[in-house]
Design an enzyme around this catalytic site. Structure first.
Site: not given
Length: 120
Positions: A55-56, A97, A61, A35-38, A9, A13, A81, A88, A91
């Site tokens: 990106s998430g 899950r 995700d 994921t993209g940003t991470t 989150h 990061k 976080d 989202h 997601d």
């Protein structure tokens, strides 16, 4: 070589980048997906090669979740976080899950990420 998913989150990061940098040598022996940003932050901050997904909020995700369901991901490191509402959230719940359903090694913070990495 394990296949590891990385996601965090926004407010986590920096913590994930610091963890990845501290574990750079061990992580570099594995196939990393993020994921993209991470992924961009980890690649730059920890100087690690990885495959960046969307990106998430744009489906990253879900891409990680699909990889888990298809048996293409061995572990998931997701620095969560718990104090900030996520737009989202549905997601995110789906990803957690699937990680639980498919008995995937799953870390949500630095302590559990250390344990997951040690188990690989």
């Amino acid at each position: 070589m394990a296949r590891i998913g990385l996601v965090a989150h926004d407010d986590k990061k920096d913590e994930l980048v610091a963890w990845a940098l501290a574990n750079r040598d061990r992580l570099s022996r594995h196939e990393l997906w993020a994921t993209g940003t991470t992924g961009g932050r980890v690649a730059d901050g920890a100087r690690l090669a990885l495959t960046r997904l969307k990106s998430g909020p744009l489906g990253g995700d879900a891409q990680l979740g699909a990889m888990i369901a298809e048996g293409r991901l061995d572990a998931l490191v997701f620095f969560v976080d718990p104090l900030t509402a996520q737009p989202h959230d549905v997601d995110i719940k789906a990803l957690t899950r699937l990680a639980t359903l498919y008995d995937t090694l799953f870390a949500v913070n630095r302590a559990t990420a250390d344990a997951v990495l040690a188990a690989l």
